[in-house]
Design a protein around this motif. Structure first.
Motif, short mmCIF file in Angstrom:
data_model
loop_
_atom_site.label_atom_id
_atom_site.label_comp_id
_atom_site.label_asym_id
_atom_site.label_seq_id
_atom_site.Cartn_x
_atom_site.Cartn_y
_atom_site.Cartn_z
N THR A 223 0.79 -1.23 0.00
CA THR A 223 0.00 0.00 0.00
C THR A 223 0.82 1.28 0.00
O THR A 223 0.28 2.35 -0.22
CB THR A 223 -0.95 0.02 1.20
N GLY A 285 -14.29 2.65 -6.29
CA GLY A 285 -12.88 2.83 -6.56
C GLY A 285 -12.57 4.17 -7.19
O GLY A 285 -13.43 4.77 -7.85
N ARG A 286 -11.35 4.61 -7.00
CA ARG A 286 -10.90 5.87 -7.59
C ARG A 286 -9.42 5.76 -7.90
O ARG A 286 -8.63 5.28 -7.07
CB ARG A 286 -11.15 7.04 -6.64
N THR A 296 -2.19 9.79 -2.32
CA THR A 296 -2.92 8.56 -2.62
C THR A 296 -3.25 8.53 -4.10
O THR A 296 -3.85 9.47 -4.62
CB THR A 296 -4.22 8.49 -1.80
N ARG A 299 -7.73 4.10 -4.50
CA ARG A 299 -8.51 3.66 -3.34
C ARG A 299 -9.56 2.68 -3.84
O ARG A 299 -10.31 2.97 -4.79
CB ARG A 299 -9.17 4.84 -2.64
N ASP A 301 -12.65 -0.01 -2.44
CA ASP A 301 -13.50 -0.27 -1.27
C ASP A 301 -14.56 -1.29 -1.63
O ASP A 301 -15.38 -1.07 -2.52
CB ASP A 301 -14.15 1.06 -0.84
N PRO A 307 -11.09 -0.38 3.44
CA PRO A 307 -10.63 0.14 2.14
C PRO A 307 -9.13 -0.09 1.95
O PRO A 307 -8.37 -0.12 2.92
CB PRO A 307 -10.96 1.64 2.22
N THR A 308 -8.73 -0.28 0.71
CA THR A 308 -7.32 -0.41 0.35
C THR A 308 -6.88 0.86 -0.39
O THR A 308 -7.53 1.28 -1.35
CB THR A 308 -7.10 -1.62 -0.58
N GLU A 309 -5.79 1.46 0.08
CA GLU A 309 -5.24 2.65 -0.57
C GLU A 309 -3.81 2.38 -1.01
O GLU A 309 -3.07 1.65 -0.35
CB GLU A 309 -5.25 3.85 0.39
N ARG A 311 -0.46 4.50 -1.75
CA ARG A 311 0.16 5.81 -1.55
C ARG A 311 1.58 5.79 -2.10
O ARG A 311 2.31 4.79 -1.97
CB ARG A 311 0.19 6.19 -0.08
#
Length: 421
Positions: A223, A285-286, A296, A299, A301, A307-309, A311
């Protein structure tokens, strides 16, 4: 954008088969009997009545799923903006298009096929005209390593010109968010009987992708990533292998072309801009365009999970950098890299995602002309200094265009340079 010579994503299993017309090759060579890899070379003599090679030009296919489809490869070279193959043949050159049974296999393995093809061309050639050898995208790395290794082993390759076409000499860029998104979708919704949801994660994790990408994510769980990290061990091993054989072939003149500009002018994707957003019952998602600083970039979810981000820290503005743009996939409604993520999100949610940017830079110009590292922001966005290039001569596109697109501008430059030899 016109069709690429090399279609990175290939064709999903349920998509329509290629409609490219049959390539008019004269003969073919089956290669790889003495190697772990295998391949095929399709020979196009300079005129229909010829039966021997006189001025061979060997051009290698690049990275894509599965094996080389000669009809698709020929179609991209001949039936786009510029009839590259027929122009070379009219100039008296014999064309050998080199393909591989597995275009995701190790560059080092497929380089053995390239070496066998070169030796076969020498045997089949009539006269003593020197060879031209090179390739498109990763095909340029395959032939670069093959020629350098032949020299290190004191083998005579009889090559006067090496040619790379938008080859990632200093690595390729696939947005880390796109990589993570592909893995996330496979892990959460993929599995048996879901080839599209699995295929892009599998492709990112193939041997060749791990060697070619400057930054690589193997899973969606990594991440945080600093700009100095993220180089897969397979890439480190490949670069060390290349260094052991001299890094570049020393005897030929080294030519290259880039589908990106040499002026420092990028493709107008703003750093940090939202590239893709998905809102649905299964996945939110984004993905953002890569920017500098700490930020970030992705992301994901899924209801019921944390949620997974993703970075990043210290990265340059790679998505908008000058360079060859990620190829469009006609079988996937012309999706490119961010478009692939949107397509995957649509498959999961059964509703369309919002796509702001489809294709970002794939091979930065500084990588294609081997003039600087792609983690150097200033170098990415500066005018190319020809004195810093490892190539003896190169040509860059006037505008940033699709990776491996055969244009009149680049095609004519190559033909003129080969005529000079």
């Amino acid at each position: 954008m016109s069709k690429p010579v090399v279609n990175i994503w290939g064709t999903p299993e349920e998509a329509a088969p290629s409609a490219a017309p049959a390539a008019p090759w004269n003969t073919k060579w089956d290669l790889g009997n003495r190697h772990t890899a295998s391949g095929t070379a399709w020979v196009f003599y300079s005129s229909p009545g010829e039966k021997t090679l006189k001025r061979p030009v060997i051009l290698s296919d690049g990275f894509a799923p599965g094996g080389t489809n000669i009809d698709d490869l020929y179609d991209g070279l001949e039936n786009g903006q510029y009839p590259f193959i027929s122009t070379l043949r009219q100039a008296g050159f014999d064309i050998v298009l080199l393909g591989f049974a597995d275009r995701t296999a190790s560059i080092l393995d497929n380089a053995g096929i390239a070496t066998e093809c070169i030796m076969r061309a020498i045997v089949e050639r009539e006269g003593d005209a020197r060879l031209t050898v090179g390739g498109f995208s990763m095909g340029g790395l395959i032939t670069r390593y093959a020629l350098a290794k032949m020299e290190a082993q004191h083998m005579e390759h009889e090559v006067s010109t090496y040619l790379s076409y938008d080859t990632p000499h200093h690595g390729a860029w696939l947005p880390l968010g796109v990589q993570a998104f592909a893995h996330y979708v496979k892990d959460n919704w993929g599995g048996i009987g879901k080839p599209v949801l699995n295929s892009f994660s599998n492709l990112v994790n193939s041997s060749a992708a791990r060697q070619m990408l400057r930054w690589h994510l193997e899973t969606a769980t990594q991440t945080t990533l600093d700009v100095a990290d993220g180089q897969h061990q397979d890439r480190i091993d490949f670069l060390e292998a290349l260094e052991r054989v001299g890094d570049w072939p020393q005897r030929p003149r080294l030519l290259g072309v880039a589908n990106g500009t040499d002026t420092g002018s990028g493709n107008n994707i703003p750093a940090g801009d939202t590239a893709m957003e998905a809102y649905g019952p299964h996945l939110i998602g984004r993905l953002d365009a890569q920017g500098t600083g700490s930020r970030t970039v992705a992301r994901m979810d899924k209801p019921g999970q944390e949620p997974t981000e993703i970075r990043t820290t210290g990265f340059p503005e790679l998505d908008g950098a000058p360079g060859g743009l990620f190829p469009l996939a006609p079988a996937l409604e012309n999706a490119a890299n961010f478009g692939i993520a949107a397509m995957l999100a649509g498959r999961v949610n059964k509703t369309e995602a919002t796509l702001t940017h489809n294709a970002s830079t794939f091979v930065p110009t500084v990588s294609a002309v081997s003039s600087d590292r792609i983690d150097n922001h200033d170098a990415l966005y500066s005018k190319i200094d020809s004195e810093r290039s490892d190539l003896h001569d190169f040509k860059c596109a006037t505008t940033n265009e699709g990776h491996t697109t055969m244009t009149r501008e680049l095609g004519e430059w190559i033909v003129d340079k080969l005529k000079e030899a």
